[in-house]
Design a protein around this motif. Structure first.
Motif, PDB file in Angstrom:
ATOM      1  N   GLY A 190      43.814  44.802  25.919  1.00  0.00           N
ATOM      2  CA  GLY A 190      43.798  45.166  27.432  1.00  0.00           C
ATOM      3  C   GLY A 190      42.486  44.671  28.225  1.00  0.00           C
ATOM      4  N   LEU A 191      41.750  44.147  27.700  1.00  0.00           N
ATOM      5  CA  LEU A 191      40.795  43.625  28.492  1.00  0.00           C
ATOM      6  C   LEU A 191      41.152  42.317  29.439  1.00  0.00           C
ATOM      7  CD1 LEU A 191      37.566  43.123  26.021  1.00  0.00           C
ATOM      8  CD2 LEU A 191      37.907  44.958  27.575  1.00  0.00           C
ATOM      9  N   GLU A 226      41.847  54.724  24.160  1.00  0.00           N
ATOM     10  CA  GLU A 226      42.709  55.566  25.387  1.00  0.00           C
ATOM     11  C   GLU A 226      42.579  55.371  26.399  1.00  0.00           C
ATOM     12  OE1 GLU A 226      42.764  59.641  24.233  1.00  0.00           O
ATOM     13  OE2 GLU A 226      43.285  59.446  22.146  1.00  0.00           O
ATOM     14  N   GLN A 227      43.884  55.391  27.508  1.00  0.00           N
ATOM     15  CA  GLN A 227      43.780  55.015  29.031  1.00  0.00           C
ATOM     16  C   GLN A 227      42.931  53.523  29.092  1.00  0.00           C
ATOM     17  OE1 GLN A 227      41.515  58.883  30.101  1.00  0.00           O
ATOM     18  NE2 GLN A 227      42.831  58.603  31.877  1.00  0.00           N
ATOM     19  N   ASN A 228      43.425  52.598  28.007  1.00  0.00           N
ATOM     20  CA  ASN A 228      42.671  51.348  28.372  1.00  0.00           C
ATOM     21  C   ASN A 228      42.931  50.522  29.606  1.00  0.00           C
ATOM     22  OD1 ASN A 228      41.571  51.157  25.646  1.00  0.00           O
ATOM     23  ND2 ASN A 228      43.456  50.616  24.636  1.00  0.00           N
ATOM     24  N   ASP A 229      44.111  50.522  30.018  1.00  0.00           N
ATOM     25  CA  ASP A 229      44.427  49.925  31.389  1.00  0.00           C
ATOM     26  C   ASP A 229      43.446  50.524  32.341  1.00  0.00           C
ATOM     27  OD1 ASP A 229      46.318  48.316  30.071  1.00  0.00           O
ATOM     28  OD2 ASP A 229      47.971  49.651  30.635  1.00  0.00           O
ATOM     29  N   ARG A 233      40.584  48.515  34.484  1.00  0.00           N
ATOM     30  CA  ARG A 233      40.401  48.356  35.976  1.00  0.00           C
ATOM     31  C   ARG A 233      39.258  48.771  36.548  1.00  0.00           C
ATOM     32  NH1 ARG A 233      46.059  50.150  35.505  1.00  0.00           N
ATOM     33  NH2 ARG A 233      45.269  52.142  36.191  1.00  0.00           N
ATOM     34  N   VAL A 234      38.865  50.090  36.193  1.00  0.00           N
ATOM     35  CA  VAL A 234      37.289  50.733  36.399  1.00  0.00           C
ATOM     36  C   VAL A 234      36.257  49.805  36.167  1.00  0.00           C
ATOM     37  CG1 VAL A 234      35.657  52.618  36.070  1.00  0.00           C
ATOM     38  CG2 VAL A 234      38.269  53.114  36.360  1.00  0.00           C
ATOM     39  N   LEU A 235      36.412  49.309  35.040  1.00  0.00           N
ATOM     40  CA  LEU A 235      35.262  48.321  34.609  1.00  0.00           C
ATOM     41  C   LEU A 235      35.078  47.228  35.410  1.00  0.00           C
ATOM     42  CD1 LEU A 235      33.197  47.505  32.774  1.00  0.00           C
ATOM     43  CD2 LEU A 235      34.771  46.438  31.157  1.00  0.00           C
ATOM     44  N   VAL A 236      36.288  46.478  35.899  1.00  0.00           N
ATOM     45  CA  VAL A 236      36.098  45.262  36.799  1.00  0.00           C
ATOM     46  C   VAL A 236      35.523  45.514  37.953  1.00  0.00           C
ATOM     47  CG1 VAL A 236      37.400  43.693  38.117  1.00  0.00           C
ATOM     48  CG2 VAL A 236      38.118  44.077  35.944  1.00  0.00           C
ATOM     49  N   ALA A 237      35.728  46.775  38.521  1.00  0.00           N
ATOM     50  CA  ALA A 237      35.045  47.283  39.572  1.00  0.00           C
ATOM     51  C   ALA A 237      33.613  47.535  39.547  1.00  0.00           C
ATOM     52  CB  ALA A 237      35.822  48.574  40.351  1.00  0.00           C
TER      53      ALA A 237
END
Length: 258
Positions: A190-191, A226-229, A233-237
């Motif tokens: 999912g990364l 869990e909640q990988n997607d 997205r949060v990590l990218v931000a």
């Protein structure tokens, strides 16, 4: 002239056709035509299914793009199924043989008349390499299928390592090591591609404690798979902010420190 009227040439022609003798086949004629037709069909069937006129002369392979999976390997898997008339090749059996190659995720096989067996393969793509106790690295795709083991991981693929806490070891009967590995592989799959390129390792301490190490020394506390997607997205931000520690384990309350 008919009854004092000039005759219509078209009417005369139609009337002549009506009174012209018609060609009718006798019963013997129908039999002869039937025999000739059956003979033609039989010859065509023999040419297509039994003669060497339409034999397979080439197996064209698409999708084998590197030395890990070559066209020759695909042809070898097909083996004797690719011999003889093209019409008699068992396409389903050929597909099954190709898909039995560990690096093949899927295959399509069809006839390319008059002499070519066409094959298109989809290769498995590693999203993670799992480090074993023997120091070897097992490559796994996004579906969690392991398909190759080598002495080094592929470039640009995060390495999964089990560094289990004592609590995780004690819970082995509840959540097994293979399940923990599958969870880490799901995280890797999912990364986003740019983050995956920076990922050095995925350290699994327990089911709820997965840590992602990035090039440059930064770490990401991922938590559970869990909640990988949402976490991705949060990590990218978050990565737009300077820091050495990123926490997306609770994606609705992320944190950056260091």
């Amino acid at each position: 002239m008919v009854d004092g009227r000039l005759a219509d040439p078209l009417e005369e022609e139609l009337e002549a056709e009506e009174h012209a003798p018609r060609l009718r086949l006798s019963r013997r004629g129908f039999v002869v035509l039937g025999v000739l037709g059956a003979a033609v069909v039989g010859v065509l069937a023999w040419v297509v299914f039994f003669s060497s006129l339409l034999d397979v002369r080439d197996v064209a392979v698409q999708g084998a793009t590197d030395d890990k999976l070559t066209a020759d390997q695909v042809r070898a898997a097909i083996g004797g199924l690719g011999d003889g008339p093209l019409a008699r090749v068992d396409l389903d059996a050929a597909q099954r043989r190709i898909e039995a190659i560990p690096r093949v995720a899927g295959a399509e096989v069809w006839r390319g008349w008059p002499h070519t067996l066409q094959v298109k393969v989809t290769q498995r793509k590693a999203v993670a390499a799992v480090k074993g106790d023997d120091g070897q690295f097992t490559q796994m795709d996004a579906a969690g299928v392991s398909f190759a083991t080598e002495a080094a991981p592929p470039a640009g693929v995060p390495v999964v390592e089990l560094r289990l806490s004592q609590q995780a070891k004690d819970a082995d009967g509840v959540i097994s090591r293979p399940q923990l590995v599958q969870g880490a592989v799901a995280v890797a799959a999912g990364l986003p591609s740019d983050v995956a390129q920076r990922a050095g390792a995925l350290l699994v301490h327990s089911y709820d404690d997965i840590e992602l190490q990035l090039s440059g020394g930064a770490t990401v506390r991922w938590g559970s798979p869990e909640q990988n997607d949402r976490k991705a997205r949060v990590l990218v931000a978050l990565l737009a902010q300077k820091g050495t520690n990123y926490d997306v384990s609770a994606p609705d309350a992320p944190a950056v420190s260091g």
